[in-house]
Design an enzyme around this catalytic site. Structure first.
Site, PDB file in Angstrom:
ATOM      1  CG  PHE A   1      -1.861   0.795   0.943  1.00 54.76           C
ATOM      2  CD1 PHE A   1      -3.300   0.525   0.608  1.00 54.76           C
ATOM      3  CD2 PHE A   1      -1.589   2.140   1.546  1.00 54.76           C
ATOM      4  CE1 PHE A   1      -4.313   1.505   0.630  1.00 54.76           C
ATOM      5  CE2 PHE A   1      -3.195   2.961   2.145  1.00 54.76           C
ATOM      6  CZ  PHE A   1      -4.046   2.561   1.344  1.00 54.76           C
TER       7      PHE A   1
ATOM      8  NE  ARG B   1     -10.401  -1.880  -3.323  1.00 54.28           N
ATOM      9  CZ  ARG B   1     -10.583  -1.143  -1.942  1.00 54.28           C
ATOM     10  NH1 ARG B   1      -9.211  -1.813  -1.088  1.00 54.28           N
ATOM     11  NH2 ARG B   1     -10.723  -0.170  -1.374  1.00 54.28           N
TER      12      ARG B   1
ATOM     13  CE1 TYR C   1     -10.135   2.960   6.418  1.00 55.22           C
ATOM     14  CE2 TYR C   1      -8.567   3.897   8.204  1.00 55.22           C
ATOM     15  CZ  TYR C   1      -8.882   3.687   7.407  1.00 55.22           C
ATOM     16  OH  TYR C   1      -7.635   3.389   6.810  1.00 55.22           O
ATOM     17  CE  LYS C   2      -8.621   0.584   4.465  1.00 49.22           C
ATOM     18  NZ  LYS C   2      -7.375  -0.054   4.804  1.00 49.22           N
TER      19      LYS C   2
HETATM   20  C1  LIG Z   1      -5.957   1.617   4.387  1.00 51.19           C
HETATM   21  C2  LIG Z   1      -5.174   1.320   4.749  1.00 51.19           C
HETATM   22  C3  LIG Z   1      -4.204   1.506   5.181  1.00 51.19           C
HETATM   23  C4  LIG Z   1      -4.339   3.514   5.636  1.00 51.19           C
HETATM   24  O1  LIG Z   1      -3.843   4.289   6.950  1.00 51.19           O
HETATM   25  P1  LIG Z   1      -4.167   4.699   7.648  1.00 51.19           P
HETATM   26  O2  LIG Z   1      -2.873   5.482   7.574  1.00 51.19           O
HETATM   27  O3  LIG Z   1      -4.982   4.492   8.540  1.00 51.19           O
HETATM   28  O4  LIG Z   1      -4.595   6.259   6.431  1.00 51.19           O
HETATM   29  C5  LIG Z   1      -2.581   1.413   4.986  1.00 51.19           C
HETATM   30  N1  LIG Z   1      -2.245   0.066   4.448  1.00 51.19           N
HETATM   31  C6  LIG Z   1      -3.258  -0.107   4.545  1.00 51.19           C
HETATM   32  C7  LIG Z   1      -2.822  -2.100   3.641  1.00 51.19           C
HETATM   33  C8  LIG Z   1      -4.304  -0.309   3.587  1.00 51.19           C
HETATM   34  O5  LIG Z   1      -5.341  -0.705   3.754  1.00 51.19           O
END
Ligand SMILES: *Cc1c(COP(=O)(O)O)cnc(C)c1O
Length: 404
Positions: free
Chosen positions: A124, A363, A218-219
């Protein structure tokens, strides 16, 4: 299982032990929401818990830090999430965001042993930025290899490996146990990002001997927009891990107002400042619901939903981007399409919410607590309609919106 009519999908819902849980969520009628892997739906109880937190604020004021358990919220909620992760008490704390927690976890790992950080090129973006920044800060190399070469690149000399367990684009799931062991075999630590894993697949961090892990809430966990993230640190490492942002909430005795820093003896040392109590209230409502649920049921329903969606979309001319093999997949189904962005927008217009990830991924997140079998039937029907009519080519879907 190859149900072939909408009635058969409805029958699967009627037999589904998780079906009643959907009632615990507020969801717009008619909407097929397949984006709970970006922002989970709102548990009804969150509204009450937020109202209660607001009343603790207005009536209890400062005394609520003691009387309403605000001060312990980061560890109390952390311990609850720890039960979903396969962690012991005092190994998980809540605070900040995944990005910040990854910065802390990678830095802490380098405080144990200095050397190159290894990650995968498909990680990510925030993880890549953070790993790059930590590498620069500590003057070590960041090695980026293709995701399918990660295992082979775990070689002696690497200090820390970091990867996202379930890939956000494709849903591809790495073997946590095997890769953590491979890292340990060459003397490296492993920092896992569990953003698409917790609440989606069963986890056993201690069973896999994981060192450190971070993730958002939050997911799949339905904690609410911007809910506090978590940090897991294995007990055996606690005494040796340095938080690079050592604030007073990570101090052993924050309210002694000691002018010198003594870290808390456990994962609480990863805290920095004052917890976000209102967000924590909504999150705790979601986690209390999760603790009533058998994750094995969630996983088996997730696999069934995904298999049905994949089957039902066969012949649509879409390329499956997710692994066809369920054991290698998290809780999402992704397809490649040259106009994936327009496709996702056109689908949203007919009441099916998925999302787009560049360059060509459409997705669909599967959240078994509130996604029904019949949603797979209806979503696939609408998808087929959009593909047949090519509405995704309409000019109104070409312009990019702020959050895709
Ligand atoms: C959603 C997501 C994040 C989000 O990071 P935040 O700092 O909470 O915004 C980080 N890594 C992955 C793999 C994600 O899917």
């Amino acid at each position: 299982m190859r149900p072939s009519s909408r009635e058969e999908f409805l029958r699967l819902d009627a037999e589904d032990p998780l079906a009643p849980i959907r009632e615990q969520f507020d969801l717009p009628a008619q909407l097929i929401y397949l984006d709970g892997n970006s922002l989970g739906a709102m548990p009804r109880q969150a509204r009450n818990q937020l109202a209660e937190a607001i009343s603790q604020w207005s009536n209890g004021l400062i005394s609520s830090w003691n009387d309403a358990g605000w001060a312990e919220a980061p560890t109390r909620v952390g311990d609850k999430i720890g039960r979903l992760l396969g962690a012991h008490p005092s190994e998980v704390v809540m605070g900040d965001t995944t990005s910040v927690n990854l910065y802390k976890a990678l830095s802490a790992a380098l405080s144990l042993q200095r050397g190159p950080i290894l990650t995968d090129e498909q990680n990510f973006p925030t993880d890549l930025y953070i790993a790059g920044a930590v590498a620069k800060k500590y003057g070590v190399e960041l090695r980026r290899v293709p995701r399918n070469r990660l295992g082979a690149a775990i070689q002696r000399g690497v200090a820390v490996v970091t990867a996202t367990h379930v890939d956000y684009r494709t849903g591809h799931m790495l073997d946590m146990r095997e890769l953590t062991k491979a890292a340990h075999d060459v003397g490296a630590l492993f920092v896992w990002d569990l953003c698409h894993s917790a609440g989606a697949v069963p986890l056993d961090l201690n069973g896999a001997e994981v060192d450190l892990a971070v993730g958002c809430t939050y997911k799949f966990l339905n904690g609410g927009p911007g809910a506090p993230a978590y940090t897991f640190a294995a007990r055996r490492l606690h005494g040796d891990l340095d938080n690079p942002i050592p604030g007073w909430f990570g101090h052993d005795q924050p309210f002694d107002f000691d002018s010198g820093y003594t870290p808390a003896p456990d994962a609480r040392r990863f805290l920095t400042g004052t917890p976000a109590i209102l967000s924590m209230a909504a999150l705790e409502a979601a986690i209390d619901l999760w603790l009533t649920i058998d994750i094995a049921l969630v996983r088996s329903k997730s696999v069934a939903l995904a298999d049905l969606l994949i089957q039902k979309c066969q012949g649509f001319g879409l390329e499956l981007a997710s692994p066809a093999e369920p054991s290698m997949r998290g809780s999402q189904v992704s397809f490649r399409h040259p106009n994936a962005y327009g496709l996702v927008r056109a689908l949203a217009e007919v009441g099916v919410v998925g999302d787009h990830r560049p360059p060509d991924i459409a997705r669909f997140g599967l959240t078994p607590l509130y996604t029904r079998y019949v949603d797979m039937w209806d979503a696939a029907e609408k998808l087929s309609e959009v593909l047949r009519q090519r509405t995704y080519l309409a000019p109104r879907f070409a312009a990019r919106v702020g959050v895709p």
